[in-house]
Design an enzyme around this catalytic site. Structure first.
Site, mmCIF file in Angstrom:
data_model
loop_
_atom_site.group_PDB
_atom_site.id
_atom_site.type_symbol
_atom_site.label_atom_id
_atom_site.label_comp_id
_atom_site.label_asym_id
_atom_site.label_seq_id
_atom_site.Cartn_x
_atom_site.Cartn_y
_atom_site.Cartn_z
ATOM 1 C CB CYS A 55 5.650 7.923 -3.734
ATOM 2 S SG CYS A 55 4.265 9.035 -3.823
ATOM 3 N NE ARG A 89 4.624 0.566 -0.382
ATOM 4 C CZ ARG A 89 4.040 1.995 -0.573
ATOM 5 N NH1 ARG A 89 4.462 2.719 0.320
ATOM 6 N NH2 ARG A 89 2.963 1.988 -1.315
#
Length: 282
Positions: A241, A184
């Site tokens: 995040c 990611r």
């Protein structure tokens, strides 16, 4: 004795039904928002209350001007304090948060309580698996606690907003650490992140790297050594995040390691990438 970072299943078992202790089940599934509640109703640590990551640990996705704040922005302080009182939290309460995901969601509640000035909060090391592996029983009884009288104190943690990180691109003084999985971070998982990549200059520390194979946190000395290879100073570090949840796991690991002082970017990648004017790196 107050627990402020981690607590073992054996230690919790000695106090789980203590009236001054509040145990919160934070299980959640990002793909199935009702999964945590259903799991809680099927069986939980006796006396535990339930926290929903979307409704209890997060706020409105848009501010008063309609600007997107990310997928899991911070709740309003007054709303969160009311939630704590509903769970039975007082200023003298020892709060213990747990989940079944290595502390992924429990760490968010740990951070939020520190955000409203409550230090006596810990995450169950190893989560629900550690509890059941120790031979402890689960209960399906839904047992509330008397309404609490929690009053907020000055925050024990800090935050950094998106404008400060935009300015940091030109004059870097902050180290941004992204807690997402490496694929990611590199922009290779479009299923989860339709807009892939990361904030330019950020570094990657996947939150699961804080854990041992058994799901417990690594020893403090090991965490300290590993984190000192990532950041020069916690006071100039910012954790982020996908949406501000798993970044709290890195903040908890830093606290365990004896490296306090890093800040949270609450909006995280979901807020950053929502504005096409902000640069992206892959």
């Amino acid at each position: 004795m107050r627990y402020t970072t981690l607590i073992s299943a054996a230690e919790l078992a000695q106090h789980a039904l203590d009236p001054d202790w509040v145990v919160i089940d934070c299980r959640h599934d990002l793909a199935m928002p009702d999964a945590g509640r259903l799991a809680f109703e099927a069986g939980h640590i006796p006396g535990a209350q339930f926290a929903h990551a979307d409704r209890d640990l997060s706020g409105s996705k848009h501010d008063g001007q309609g600007r997107f704040r990310g997928r899991h922005p911070l709740p309003e302080r007054t709303d969160f304090i009311e939630t704590l009182r509903r769970w039975g939290v007082n200023n003298k309460s020892q709060v213990v948060a747990y989940d079944a995901h290595g502390g992924m969601f429990a760490a968010r509640l740990w951070w939020l309580l520190r955000w409203v000035g409550h230090e006596a909060v810990a995450v169950l090391d190893g989560g629900l698996p550690a509890w059941t592996d120790s031979g402890m029983w689960l209960s399906a009884e839904l047992r509330g606690k008397p309404y609490g009288d929690f009053i907020a104190k000055p925050a024990l943690v800090g935050t950094v907003e998106v404008d400060a990180l935009v300015k940091n691109l030109d004059s870097p003084t902050l180290t941004v650490v992204d807690a997402r999985a490496p694929d990611r971070f590199r922009g290779e998982n479009e299923t989860i992140d339709p807009v892939g990549g990361h904030i330019p200059g950020a570094t990657n520390r996947f939150f699961k790297n804080n854990l041992q194979e058994n799901g417990h946190f690594k020893p403090a000395a090991q965490l300290r050594e590993e984190w000192q290879a990532v950041i020069a100073s916690p006071q100039s570090a910012v954790m982020q995040c996908g949406s501000g949840i798993t970044a709290c796991h890195n903040l908890l690991a830093l606290e365990v390691a004896g490296l306090p002082g890093a800040a949270l970017y609450p909006g995280s990648w979901s807020e950053w990438c929502a504005d096409p004017a902000r640069p992206i790196e892959k």
